[in-house]
Design a protein around this motif. Structure first.
Motif, PDB file in Angstrom:
ATOM      1  N   UNK A  57       0.828  -1.213   0.000  1.00 41.07           N
ATOM      2  CA  UNK A  57       0.000   0.000   0.000  1.00 41.07           C
ATOM      3  C   UNK A  57       0.860   1.260   0.000  1.00 41.07           C
ATOM      4  N   UNK A  58       1.967   1.219   0.750  1.00 41.75           N
ATOM      5  CA  UNK A  58       2.878   2.367   0.777  1.00 41.75           C
ATOM      6  C   UNK A  58       3.470   2.632  -0.611  1.00 41.75           C
ATOM      7  N   UNK A  59       3.859   1.574  -1.297  1.00 39.53           N
ATOM      8  CA  UNK A  59       4.423   1.720  -2.642  1.00 39.53           C
ATOM      9  C   UNK A  59       3.376   2.300  -3.586  1.00 39.53           C
ATOM     10  N   UNK A  60       2.162   1.812  -3.483  1.00 39.40           N
ATOM     11  CA  UNK A  60       1.081   2.361  -4.322  1.00 39.40           C
ATOM     12  C   UNK A  60       0.860   3.837  -4.028  1.00 39.40           C
ATOM     13  N   UNK A  61       0.916   4.219  -2.760  1.00 39.60           N
ATOM     14  CA  UNK A  61       0.734   5.620  -2.384  1.00 39.60           C
ATOM     15  C   UNK A  61       1.861   6.487  -2.935  1.00 39.60           C
ATOM     16  N   UNK A  62       3.091   5.987  -2.883  1.00 42.59           N
ATOM     17  CA  UNK A  62       4.234   6.729  -3.426  1.00 42.59           C
ATOM     18  C   UNK A  62       4.051   6.931  -4.928  1.00 42.59           C
ATOM     19  N   UNK A  63       3.705   5.848  -5.637  1.00 39.36           N
ATOM     20  CA  UNK A  63       3.515   5.953  -7.084  1.00 39.36           C
ATOM     21  C   UNK A  63       2.354   6.889  -7.419  1.00 39.36           C
ATOM     22  N   UNK A  64       1.276   6.779  -6.669  1.00 36.52           N
ATOM     23  CA  UNK A  64       0.124   7.639  -6.903  1.00 36.52           C
ATOM     24  C   UNK A  64       0.500   9.112  -6.734  1.00 36.52           C
ATOM     25  N   UNK A  65       1.237   9.427  -5.691  1.00 35.52           N
ATOM     26  CA  UNK A  65       1.630  10.812  -5.440  1.00 35.52           C
ATOM     27  C   UNK A  65       2.649  11.301  -6.470  1.00 35.52           C
ATOM     28  N   UNK A  66       3.646  10.479  -6.742  1.00 29.03           N
ATOM     29  CA  UNK A  66       4.726  10.906  -7.651  1.00 29.03           C
ATOM     30  C   UNK A  66       4.267  11.021  -9.097  1.00 29.03           C
ATOM     31  N   UNK A  67       3.312  10.204  -9.485  1.00 26.70           N
ATOM     32  CA  UNK A  67       2.802  10.248 -10.852  1.00 26.70           C
ATOM     33  C   UNK A  67       1.564  11.136 -10.967  1.00 26.70           C
ATOM     34  N   UNK A  68       1.121  11.692  -9.852  1.00 24.28           N
ATOM     35  CA  UNK A  68      -0.041  12.583  -9.825  1.00 24.28           C
ATOM     36  C   UNK A  68      -1.268  11.914 -10.448  1.00 24.28           C
ATOM     37  N   UNK A  69      -1.491  10.671 -10.040  1.00 22.26           N
ATOM     38  CA  UNK A  69      -2.592   9.887 -10.596  1.00 22.26           C
ATOM     39  C   UNK A  69      -3.929  10.334 -10.016  1.00 22.26           C
ATOM     40  N   UNK A  70      -3.990  10.566  -8.731  1.00 22.72           N
ATOM     41  CA  UNK A  70      -5.239  10.975  -8.089  1.00 22.72           C
ATOM     42  C   UNK A  70      -6.093   9.806  -7.678  1.00 22.72           C
ATOM     43  N   UNK A  71      -7.295  10.116  -7.272  1.00 22.34           N
ATOM     44  CA  UNK A  71      -8.229   9.108  -6.796  1.00 22.34           C
ATOM     45  C   UNK A  71      -8.865   8.407  -7.996  1.00 22.34           C
ATOM     46  N   UNK A  72      -8.962   7.054  -7.955  1.00 19.05           N
ATOM     47  CA  UNK A  72      -9.621   6.350  -9.057  1.00 19.05           C
ATOM     48  C   UNK A  72     -11.050   6.848  -9.258  1.00 19.05           C
ATOM     49  N   UNK A  73     -11.431   7.015 -10.488  1.00 17.45           N
ATOM     50  CA  UNK A  73     -12.779   7.454 -10.813  1.00 17.45           C
ATOM     51  C   UNK A  73     -12.928   8.966 -10.945  1.00 17.45           C
ATOM     52  N   UNK A  74     -11.862   9.704 -10.635  1.00 20.87           N
ATOM     53  CA  UNK A  74     -11.903  11.166 -10.751  1.00 20.87           C
ATOM     54  C   UNK A  74     -11.677  11.658 -12.173  1.00 20.87           C
ATOM     55  N   UNK A  75     -11.346  10.779 -13.066  1.00 18.13           N
ATOM     56  CA  UNK A  75     -11.031  11.196 -14.424  1.00 18.13           C
ATOM     57  C   UNK A  75     -12.211  11.095 -15.327  1.00 18.13           C
TER      58      UNK A  75
END
Length: 75
Positions: A57-75
């Motif tokens: 989960x920590x790795x996913x959070x790092x990737x999400x923040x660093x890639x500026x992905x955001x919350x799923x479904x916000x796109x």
């Protein structure tokens, strides 16, 4: 993407996961009955597995923040 991915943090998390799962593998008994009789060692095994999953989960959070992905479904 404007920033860098924190690859060092991810590598550390992956190393910690590997170490935790290696410890679990080393102390895991051959049968469910044996596992049930482990007592406090069983608790340690549960904690190590939990720690490894938390690192995912920590790795996913790092990737999400660093890639500026955001919350799923916000796109």
């Amino acid at each position: 993407m404007t920033g860098r991915i924190r690859d060092t943090a991810i590598r550390i998390k992956l190393q910690e996961m590997t170490e935790s799962l290696d410890m679990v593998k080393e102390h895991l008994p051959d049968s469910a009955d044996s596992f049930g009789r482990l007592g406090i060692v069983k608790d340690g095994i549960y904690k190590r597995v939990e720690y490894a999953v938390e690192n995912v989960f920590d790795i996913c959070a790092i990737l999400n923040a660093d890639l500026h992905i955001g919350v799923p479904g916000d796109r």
